[in-house]
Motif scaffolding. Structure first.
Motif, PDB file in Angstrom:
ATOM      1  N   GLN A  63      16.213  33.795   4.695  1.00 13.33           N
ATOM      2  CA  GLN A  63      15.123  34.869   4.807  1.00 13.33           C
ATOM      3  C   GLN A  63      15.624  35.913   5.925  1.00 13.33           C
ATOM      4  OE1 GLN A  63      12.270  31.940   5.527  1.00 13.33           O
ATOM      5  NE2 GLN A  63      11.074  32.580   4.109  1.00 13.33           N
ATOM      6  N   ASN A 152      19.489  49.564  -4.982  1.00 19.24           N
ATOM      7  CA  ASN A 152      18.652  50.488  -4.279  1.00 19.24           C
ATOM      8  C   ASN A 152      19.433  51.201  -3.292  1.00 19.24           C
ATOM      9  OD1 ASN A 152      16.624  48.820  -5.379  1.00 19.24           O
ATOM     10  ND2 ASN A 152      15.391  49.008  -3.784  1.00 19.24           N
ATOM     11  N   ALA A 157      20.407  44.619  -0.114  1.00 19.16           N
ATOM     12  CA  ALA A 157      19.898  43.244  -0.175  1.00 19.16           C
ATOM     13  C   ALA A 157      21.406  42.475  -0.946  1.00 19.16           C
ATOM     14  CB  ALA A 157      18.784  43.058  -1.120  1.00 19.16           C
ATOM     15  N   ARG A 165      26.182  38.913  -3.508  1.00 23.55           N
ATOM     16  CA  ARG A 165      25.148  38.812  -4.481  1.00 23.55           C
ATOM     17  C   ARG A 165      25.633  39.544  -6.034  1.00 23.55           C
ATOM     18  NH1 ARG A 165      19.303  39.527  -2.477  1.00 23.55           N
ATOM     19  NH2 ARG A 165      18.764  38.688  -4.591  1.00 23.55           N
ATOM     20  N   ILE A 300      21.163  27.749  -3.787  1.00 22.89           N
ATOM     21  CA  ILE A 300      20.676  28.031  -2.569  1.00 22.89           C
ATOM     22  C   ILE A 300      20.020  26.971  -1.838  1.00 22.89           C
ATOM     23  CG2 ILE A 300      19.059  29.560  -1.396  1.00 22.89           C
ATOM     24  CD1 ILE A 300      19.748  31.640  -3.575  1.00 22.89           C
TER      25      ILE A 300
ATOM     26  N   GLY B  54      20.135  47.268 -12.830  1.00 23.82           N
ATOM     27  CA  GLY B  54      20.374  46.751 -11.592  1.00 23.82           C
ATOM     28  C   GLY B  54      19.080  47.020 -10.500  1.00 23.82           C
ATOM     29  N   ARG B  56      15.987  47.180  -8.287  1.00 25.54           N
ATOM     30  CA  ARG B  56      14.916  46.373  -8.075  1.00 25.54           C
ATOM     31  C   ARG B  56      13.409  46.945  -7.993  1.00 25.54           C
ATOM     32  NH1 ARG B  56      19.023  45.455  -4.567  1.00 25.54           N
ATOM     33  NH2 ARG B  56      17.770  46.017  -2.923  1.00 25.54           N
ATOM     34  N   LEU B  71      10.262  26.995  -5.013  1.00 24.73           N
ATOM     35  CA  LEU B  71      11.372  27.280  -4.223  1.00 24.73           C
ATOM     36  C   LEU B  71      11.412  28.709  -3.867  1.00 24.73           C
ATOM     37  CD1 LEU B  71      14.324  25.666  -6.105  1.00 24.73           C
ATOM     38  CD2 LEU B  71      13.833  25.420  -3.742  1.00 24.73           C
ATOM     39  N   ILE B  73       8.647  30.463  -3.016  1.00 29.57           N
ATOM     40  CA  ILE B  73       8.118  30.571  -1.916  1.00 29.57           C
ATOM     41  C   ILE B  73       8.701  30.256  -0.443  1.00 29.57           C
ATOM     42  CG2 ILE B  73       6.075  29.574  -0.503  1.00 29.57           C
ATOM     43  CD1 ILE B  73       4.831  29.125  -3.302  1.00 29.57           C
ATOM     44  N   LYS B  74       9.535  29.315  -0.783  1.00 29.09           N
ATOM     45  CA  LYS B  74      10.595  28.709   0.235  1.00 29.09           C
ATOM     46  C   LYS B  74      11.664  30.028   1.007  1.00 29.09           C
ATOM     47  CE  LYS B  74      13.971  25.103   1.400  1.00 29.09           C
ATOM     48  NZ  LYS B  74      13.658  24.570   2.592  1.00 29.09           N
ATOM     49  N   VAL B  75      12.095  30.642  -0.033  1.00 26.10           N
ATOM     50  CA  VAL B  75      13.176  31.680   0.391  1.00 26.10           C
ATOM     51  C   VAL B  75      12.636  33.131   0.434  1.00 26.10           C
ATOM     52  CG1 VAL B  75      15.056  30.660  -0.728  1.00 26.10           C
ATOM     53  CG2 VAL B  75      13.925  32.310  -1.930  1.00 26.10           C
ATOM     54  N   CYS B  76      11.295  33.336   0.053  1.00 21.00           N
ATOM     55  CA  CYS B  76      10.680  34.655   0.231  1.00 21.00           C
ATOM     56  C   CYS B  76      10.702  35.194   1.714  1.00 21.00           C
ATOM     57  CB  CYS B  76       9.510  34.761  -0.253  1.00 21.00           C
ATOM     58  SG  CYS B  76       8.471  36.390  -0.185  1.00 21.00           S
ATOM     59  N   PRO B  77      11.474  36.262   2.169  1.00 21.50           N
ATOM     60  CA  PRO B  77      11.535  36.584   3.636  1.00 21.50           C
ATOM     61  C   PRO B  77      10.197  37.153   3.802  1.00 21.50           C
ATOM     62  CG  PRO B  77      12.997  37.829   2.097  1.00 21.50           C
ATOM     63  CD  PRO B  77      12.089  37.086   1.208  1.00 21.50           C
ATOM     64  N   PHE B  99      11.282  43.697  -2.432  1.00 14.95           N
ATOM     65  CA  PHE B  99      12.200  43.755  -3.511  1.00 14.95           C
ATOM     66  C   PHE B  99      13.659  43.458  -3.147  1.00 14.95           C
ATOM     67  CE2 PHE B  99       8.748  46.491  -3.194  1.00 14.95           C
ATOM     68  CZ  PHE B  99       8.219  46.370  -4.664  1.00 14.95           C
ATOM     69  N   CYS B 100      13.940  42.171  -2.561  1.00 18.03           N
ATOM     70  CA  CYS B 100      15.177  41.884  -2.280  1.00 18.03           C
ATOM     71  C   CYS B 100      15.633  40.947  -3.595  1.00 18.03           C
ATOM     72  CB  CYS B 100      15.354  40.930  -0.756  1.00 18.03           C
ATOM     73  SG  CYS B 100      14.166  39.361  -1.268  1.00 18.03           S
ATOM     74  N   SER B 101      14.823  40.443  -4.318  1.00 17.04           N
ATOM     75  CA  SER B 101      15.042  39.693  -5.517  1.00 17.04           C
ATOM     76  C   SER B 101      15.713  38.238  -5.243  1.00 17.04           C
ATOM     77  CB  SER B 101      16.023  40.383  -6.502  1.00 17.04           C
ATOM     78  OG  SER B 101      17.484  40.391  -6.236  1.00 17.04           O
ATOM     79  N   GLN B 102      15.460  37.816  -4.069  1.00 14.26           N
ATOM     80  CA  GLN B 102      16.049  36.445  -3.607  1.00 14.26           C
ATOM     81  C   GLN B 102      15.274  35.448  -4.604  1.00 14.26           C
ATOM     82  OE1 GLN B 102      18.510  35.835  -1.303  1.00 14.26           O
ATOM     83  NE2 GLN B 102      18.650  34.178  -2.327  1.00 14.26           N
ATOM     84  N   ASP B 105      17.034  34.853  -7.626  1.00 13.98           N
ATOM     85  CA  ASP B 105      18.332  34.200  -7.775  1.00 13.98           C
ATOM     86  C   ASP B 105      17.998  32.759  -7.621  1.00 13.98           C
ATOM     87  OD1 ASP B 105      19.458  36.531  -7.538  1.00 13.98           O
ATOM     88  OD2 ASP B 105      20.615  36.376  -5.899  1.00 13.98           O
ATOM     89  N   VAL B 106      16.888  32.276  -6.766  1.00 16.04           N
ATOM     90  CA  VAL B 106      16.764  30.867  -6.739  1.00 16.04           C
ATOM     91  C   VAL B 106      15.989  30.124  -7.734  1.00 16.04           C
ATOM     92  CG1 VAL B 106      14.563  30.919  -5.396  1.00 16.04           C
ATOM     93  CG2 VAL B 106      16.272  29.457  -4.718  1.00 16.04           C
TER      94      VAL B 106
END
Lengths: 412, 133
Positions: A63, A152, A157, A165, A300, B54, B56, B71, B73-77, B99-102, B105-106
């Motif tokens: 995060q 973007n 990111a 990534r 991750i 690509g 976002r 998962l 929820i865990k990584v959302c910044p 809009f990081c799209s993490q 990925d997870v």
């Protein structure tokens, strides 16, 4: 008696700052002014703490990458880069070779964007707005490429702990080549305007001088210190990512002119030459890029679990467009969140050199001299001139008008 | 004295601006009415610049696939994702999303993906358009 002294006092004070939301490190300047000339400057720091580090200490490292990305509006790559390098250092995570090369490509793209933005702002500060638009037209091409590669325009990111990534595939390469060719073809035009035009020379030569000794003593970083002849560049001194495999050298103004003055003109030279160097570095990195993985640990949750169990501290340094960025991270081995996270951005070092630069200059030179270290320019947004009980304010527009007037006056 | 910028300025005078005038050449007085007119075919809309591959944008959520592993929820910044206990599904507040799209990925079952919708301005942060569930 004291009353009489005050009336005969010829100098007056001109405070700038301290708080502006767009300024990364809010700073307060107190100028001692004699007529138009600055005779003394005082800098005060530490007015606002944004608590980014505190926020980070309550989040897990994945995060924090996105939090670090938002430390600066322009450097959305170097801050998370320094952070992930600190975590990789603390937890001993290996980065695949291909990711190292990709990191170089994105870092240099950001440098081109930032330096071009700066060049445009510098042109605007001396009242040369047509050059501002010409420079930003070229910068737009680089932003388009950034958008094409990362998704973007500004917040990329793209970094993750232990790699990167998104990949640059074969389909991407023609567009990168095209943009680099465009930049190379137009670079000469830009160089001519910035370095040969009389308007720029009038305003930037022998203005805002930072000597070699002062640059060393005040720990200036980045192009500001290199323009004073100090050979300091993290990419060369402590080569990280793939820089050790690439052909890179310090850029100082004597490369072009054969002498070092440390004035605003030299800072323009250094930044322009660095744009050229960055284009060269991107081309080298694209050519030499090996095949391989993008991340060392794609899962991750597994990565976070590993970081949670690891105790240790690490430092991540890298060369941002404005100079060296340092992130320090410590993990206690029990929690996912870092025990400490400390950020030192490059503008912090480049604030004190403003004092020797500004001494002896005119009020109209404040914008261009302050801009020449590439801080967030918003600090000149509001200047209040206090003359005993009489108080009047100069906003950015008026200050800009003063600067434009000076250019026109010199041209006559 | 040499004015190196003059030739450039003169050539620029005869060039078209780069700006893509989205959604219309002149700003409509009433955007809602303009959009209605576009719907009925009375007015023409100038399309926006195409988003790159690509890009976002607004998150697309495949509810059927989701297994409720939390998962994302865990990584959302930005803590933009809420867990619905009863259904064991998630709810994404786009007004907080960065809009990081993490989360993409997870996600172990790949039920999240980034769409290309970017016109997400709204006066109400809890409006229907800004909540994905």
């Amino acid at each position: 008696m004291t009353e009489k002294k005050q009336t005969t006092k010829t100098t007056y004070q001109l405070p700038i700052g301290p708080i502006h939301p767009a300024l990364k490190e809010p700073v307060m300047f107190e100028f001692e002014i004699d007529g138009e000339r600055i005779i003394d400057v005082d800098v005060q720091l530490g007015h606002v703490h944004r608590a980014i580090e505190w926020t980070g200490m309550r989040r897990n490292p994945i995060q924090i990458i996105y939090l670090a990305e938002r430390i600066c509006g322009i450097c959305s790559f170097v801050h998370p880069f320094a952070f992930v390098r600190a975590v990789e250092n603390a937890c001993e995570i290996e980065v695949p070779e291909r990711a190292d090369y990709l990191r170089v490509v994105h870092g240099e793209l950001e440098r081109i964007c930032s330096h071009m933005l700066w060049a445009g702002v510098a042109a605007h500060e001396v009242g040369f707005d047509s050059v501002l638009f010409l420079t930003w037209e070229m910068r737009e091409k680089v932003l388009d490429l950034t958008e094409y590669l990362t998704g973007n325009r500004v917040t990329k990111a793209i970094l993750t702990i232990g790699g990167i990534r998104r990949d640059i595939t074969k389909d991407h390469i023609p567009k990168i080549k095209e943009t680099m060719d465009y930049l190379k073809n137009n670079f000469e035009k830009l160089r001519k305007i910035y370095l040969d035009d009389k308007t720029f020379k009038l305003r930037s030569q022998d203005c805002g001088i930072l000597t070699y000794e002062d640059a060393l003593k005040l720990c200036a970083v980045g192009p500001t210190t290199r323009a004073s002849g100090v050979k300091k560049d993290v990419r060369v001194d402590q080569a990280y990512a793939a820089y050790s495999d690439l052909d890179i050298d310090y850029i100082t103004p004597d490369v072009l002119t054969g002498e070092v003055n440390g004035d605003v003109y030299d800072r323009i030279i250094v930044r322009l030459l660095e744009v050229k160097q960055s284009i060269d570095l991107i081309e080298q990195a694209i050519d030499k890029m090996p095949a391989g993985d993008l991340v060392s640990e794609p899962k991750i949750p597994k990565l976070l679990n590993y970081i949670k169990k690891t105790a240790g501290e690490g430092i991540g340094r890298d060369e941002a467009p404005r100079g060296e960025v340092i992130h320090y991270v410590k993990f206690d081995g029990e929690h996912e969140e870092p025990y400490t996270w400390k950020v030192r951005a490059s503008t912090y070092n480049n604030i004190l050199p403003w004092i020797p630069m500004l001494k002896g200059e005119q009020i109209a030179d404040i914008p261009i001299v302050a801009a020449s270290t590439d801080p967030c320019m918003s600090c000149t947004n509001r200047v209040a001139v206090v003359d005993k009980n009489k108080k009047y304010e100069l906003d950015k527009e008026q200050l800009h008008q003063l600067s434009v007037k000076k250019t026109l006056g010199l041209m006559k | 004295m040499k004015f190196s910028m003059l030739p450039q300025v003169f050539t620029q005078m005869f060039k078209k601006p780069w700006t893509n005038k989205f959604p219309a050449k002149y700003t409509p007085d009433n955007t809602t009415k303009f959009l209605e007119d576009v719907g009925t075919g009375k007015a023409k809309i100038i399309p926006p610049v195409e988003t790159p591959e690509g890009f976002r944008g607004k998150i697309v959520y495949d509810k059927e696939k989701c297994i409720g592993c939390k998962l994302c929820i865990k990584v959302c910044p930005t803590n933009a994702i809420e867990f619905k206990e009863k259904e064991k599904k998630i709810k994404i507040y786009l007004s907080r999303c960065c809009f990081c799209s993490q989360c993409n990925d997870v996600c172990p079952v790949k039920c999240l993906s980034m769409g290309d919708e970017f016109l997400l301005a709204d006066v109400d942060p809890y409006s229907k358009d800004l909540i994905v569930e």
